[in-house]
Write a protein that holds these residues in place. Sequence first.
Motif, PDB file in Angstrom:
ATOM      1  N   LEU A 173     103.096  80.154  49.247  1.00 43.12           N
ATOM      2  CA  LEU A 173     104.312  79.685  48.598  1.00 43.12           C
ATOM      3  C   LEU A 173     105.503  80.244  49.346  1.00 43.12           C
ATOM      4  CD1 LEU A 173     105.823  78.302  46.247  1.00 43.12           C
ATOM      5  CD2 LEU A 173     105.628  80.465  44.995  1.00 43.12           C
ATOM      6  N   GLN A 174     106.331  79.360  49.901  1.00 41.18           N
ATOM      7  CA  GLN A 174     107.501  79.776  50.655  1.00 41.18           C
ATOM      8  C   GLN A 174     108.559  80.338  49.719  1.00 41.18           C
ATOM      9  OE1 GLN A 174     107.274  79.311  53.976  1.00 41.18           O
ATOM     10  NE2 GLN A 174     109.229  80.230  54.545  1.00 41.18           N
ATOM     11  N   ILE A 175     109.081  81.518  50.064  1.00 37.11           N
ATOM     12  CA  ILE A 175     110.147  82.151  49.278  1.00 37.11           C
ATOM     13  C   ILE A 175     111.320  82.386  50.217  1.00 37.11           C
ATOM     14  CG2 ILE A 175     110.789  84.076  47.784  1.00 37.11           C
ATOM     15  CD1 ILE A 175     107.832  84.551  47.297  1.00 37.11           C
ATOM     16  N   GLY A 176     112.218  81.426  50.307  1.00 38.84           N
ATOM     17  CA  GLY A 176     113.315  81.529  51.251  1.00 38.84           C
ATOM     18  C   GLY A 176     112.838  81.220  52.658  1.00 38.84           C
ATOM     19  N   PRO A 177     113.710  81.349  53.656  1.00 35.26           N
ATOM     20  CA  PRO A 177     113.372  80.944  55.022  1.00 35.26           C
ATOM     21  C   PRO A 177     112.422  81.892  55.741  1.00 35.26           C
ATOM     22  CG  PRO A 177     115.567  81.886  54.947  1.00 35.26           C
ATOM     23  CD  PRO A 177     115.114  81.765  53.521  1.00 35.26           C
ATOM     24  N   ASP A 178     112.379  83.169  55.350  1.00 35.57           N
ATOM     25  CA  ASP A 178     111.616  84.157  56.110  1.00 35.57           C
ATOM     26  C   ASP A 178     110.470  84.801  55.352  1.00 35.57           C
ATOM     27  OD1 ASP A 178     114.827  85.177  57.283  1.00 35.57           O
ATOM     28  OD2 ASP A 178     113.385  83.925  58.347  1.00 35.57           O
ATOM     29  N   HIS A 179     110.399  84.613  54.041  1.00 36.41           N
ATOM     30  CA  HIS A 179     109.390  85.285  53.241  1.00 36.41           C
ATOM     31  C   HIS A 179     108.521  84.279  52.479  1.00 36.41           C
ATOM     32  CE1 HIS A 179     112.259  88.522  54.004  1.00 36.41           C
ATOM     33  NE2 HIS A 179     111.317  89.386  53.645  1.00 36.41           N
ATOM     34  N   SER A 180     107.283  84.707  52.196  1.00 39.58           N
ATOM     35  CA  SER A 180     106.351  83.871  51.444  1.00 39.58           C
ATOM     36  C   SER A 180     105.445  84.746  50.595  1.00 39.58           C
ATOM     37  CB  SER A 180     105.481  83.026  52.388  1.00 39.58           C
ATOM     38  OG  SER A 180     106.256  82.143  53.168  1.00 39.58           O
ATOM     39  N   ALA A 181     104.794  84.100  49.633  1.00 32.90           N
ATOM     40  CA  ALA A 181     103.711  84.722  48.886  1.00 32.90           C
ATOM     41  C   ALA A 181     102.436  84.009  49.316  1.00 32.90           C
ATOM     42  CB  ALA A 181     103.927  84.575  47.389  1.00 32.90           C
ATOM     43  N   ALA A 182     101.427  84.766  49.712  1.00 35.43           N
ATOM     44  CA  ALA A 182     100.184  84.168  50.205  1.00 35.43           C
ATOM     45  C   ALA A 182      98.992  84.833  49.543  1.00 35.43           C
ATOM     46  CB  ALA A 182     100.088  84.305  51.726  1.00 35.43           C
ATOM     47  N   GLU A 183      97.963  84.037  49.277  1.00 36.14           N
ATOM     48  CA  GLU A 183      96.737  84.544  48.679  1.00 36.14           C
ATOM     49  C   GLU A 183      95.617  84.448  49.709  1.00 36.14           C
ATOM     50  OE1 GLU A 183      94.953  84.356  44.245  1.00 36.14           O
ATOM     51  OE2 GLU A 183      95.015  82.419  45.271  1.00 36.14           O
ATOM     52  N   PHE A 184      94.970  85.586  49.980  1.00 33.72           N
ATOM     53  CA  PHE A 184      93.906  85.649  50.970  1.00 33.72           C
ATOM     54  C   PHE A 184      92.592  86.044  50.307  1.00 33.72           C
ATOM     55  CE2 PHE A 184      96.774  85.404  54.520  1.00 33.72           C
ATOM     56  CZ  PHE A 184      97.925  86.060  54.093  1.00 33.72           C
ATOM     57  N   GLU A 185      91.492  85.503  50.820  1.00 29.85           N
ATOM     58  CA  GLU A 185      90.177  85.901  50.334  1.00 29.85           C
ATOM     59  C   GLU A 185      89.655  87.070  51.160  1.00 29.85           C
ATOM     60  OE1 GLU A 185      87.278  82.821  50.335  1.00 29.85           O
ATOM     61  OE2 GLU A 185      85.662  84.139  49.659  1.00 29.85           O
ATOM     62  N   ALA A 186      89.217  88.114  50.473  1.00 24.47           N
ATOM     63  CA  ALA A 186      88.633  89.272  51.159  1.00 24.47           C
ATOM     64  C   ALA A 186      87.243  88.886  51.645  1.00 24.47           C
ATOM     65  CB  ALA A 186      88.567  90.462  50.214  1.00 24.47           C
ATOM     66  N   ARG A 187      87.049  88.913  52.954  1.00 22.30           N
ATOM     67  CA  ARG A 187      85.757  88.535  53.529  1.00 22.30           C
ATOM     68  C   ARG A 187      85.164  89.664  54.355  1.00 22.30           C
ATOM     69  NH1 ARG A 187      86.413  82.244  55.564  1.00 22.30           N
ATOM     70  NH2 ARG A 187      86.871  81.332  53.523  1.00 22.30           N
ATOM     71  N   ASN A 188      85.812  89.977  55.467  1.00 25.58           N
ATOM     72  CA  ASN A 188      85.262  90.957  56.388  1.00 25.58           C
ATOM     73  C   ASN A 188      85.750  92.378  56.133  1.00 25.58           C
ATOM     74  OD1 ASN A 188      83.977  88.816  57.689  1.00 25.58           O
ATOM     75  ND2 ASN A 188      85.714  88.470  59.048  1.00 25.58           N
ATOM     76  N   ARG A 189      86.866  92.517  55.411  1.00 23.65           N
ATOM     77  CA  ARG A 189      87.406  93.839  55.126  1.00 23.65           C
ATOM     78  C   ARG A 189      87.495  94.048  53.618  1.00 23.65           C
ATOM     79  NH1 ARG A 189      89.546  96.455  59.562  1.00 23.65           N
ATOM     80  NH2 ARG A 189      89.955  95.154  61.386  1.00 23.65           N
ATOM     81  N   THR A 190      86.860  95.097  53.114  1.00 22.96           N
ATOM     82  CA  THR A 190      86.882  95.435  51.701  1.00 22.96           C
ATOM     83  C   THR A 190      87.079  96.940  51.563  1.00 22.96           C
ATOM     84  OG1 THR A 190      84.468  95.643  51.670  1.00 22.96           O
ATOM     85  CG2 THR A 190      85.379  93.501  51.051  1.00 22.96           C
ATOM     86  N   GLY A 191      87.226  97.391  50.322  1.00 28.20           N
ATOM     87  CA  GLY A 191      87.438  98.815  50.071  1.00 28.20           C
ATOM     88  C   GLY A 191      88.589  99.008  49.106  1.00 28.20           C
ATOM     89  N   THR A 192      89.066 100.240  48.989  1.00 25.75           N
ATOM     90  CA  THR A 192      90.183 100.499  48.088  1.00 25.75           C
ATOM     91  C   THR A 192      91.480  99.944  48.681  1.00 25.75           C
ATOM     92  OG1 THR A 192      90.694 102.640  49.095  1.00 25.75           O
ATOM     93  CG2 THR A 192      89.083 102.620  47.285  1.00 25.75           C
TER      94      THR A 192
END
Length: 217
Positions: free
Chosen positions: A141-160
């Motif tokens: 989701l674009q938030i202004g010209p330079d920032h966004s909110a993005a949702e990523f799926e944890a696949r290869n990197r996990t942990g705290t």
Amino acid sequence: MAQSFLVIGTGRFGSSVARELFDFGFEVVAVDQSEERLAEVMDHVTHAAVVDATDDRALAQLGVASFDIVIVAIGSDLEASILATVAAKSAGASYVISKANNRMTARILASIGADEVVRPEQDMGRRLAHQLAKPNEIATLQIGPDHSAAEFEARNRTGTIESLELDERFTVTIVAVHRGNLVETNPGPDYEVFKGDRILVIGRNEDLEAVREYLDD
């Protein structure tokens, strides 16, 4: 991650997918029976060729089996779409995505061998290209010209949260972690991220791109 794509049909949907994937830096070969349509996209793909995609022998000669993904983007001609899907699979394509204009067509294409069916037209073309190029990025989701909110799926990197070091490495903010129907907002440093969790992050666009590459590494 897929690296090479064969796009069959260069109408609005096909040309949109081909251009977007090429812009992401992937090898993209576009084929069509119309020289006129190919002319409009040939400068925006790796290679373009006039090919009868309903002929499995022609596709075999093109090396269809060597592509990671074949996209049948014909759509407007049901018979041609069906024949091209069957021909691609017969010629050795490992994964075929076919375009459908309606639910019935989608069912038919799935029943005759399409591994995935998508619809419709240009907006879906852009969405599919992003999905293929960034498989662990679920939504942006674009938030202004330079920032966004993005949702990523944890696949290869996990942990705290602390061990992932996303906020320190990339100057982003972790807003929430989704696990099935559960949502943990503002997760603390000891919150454990497991494979398959979805991490919602806010930050500058270039930092989010770095996060995507880091999580997919």
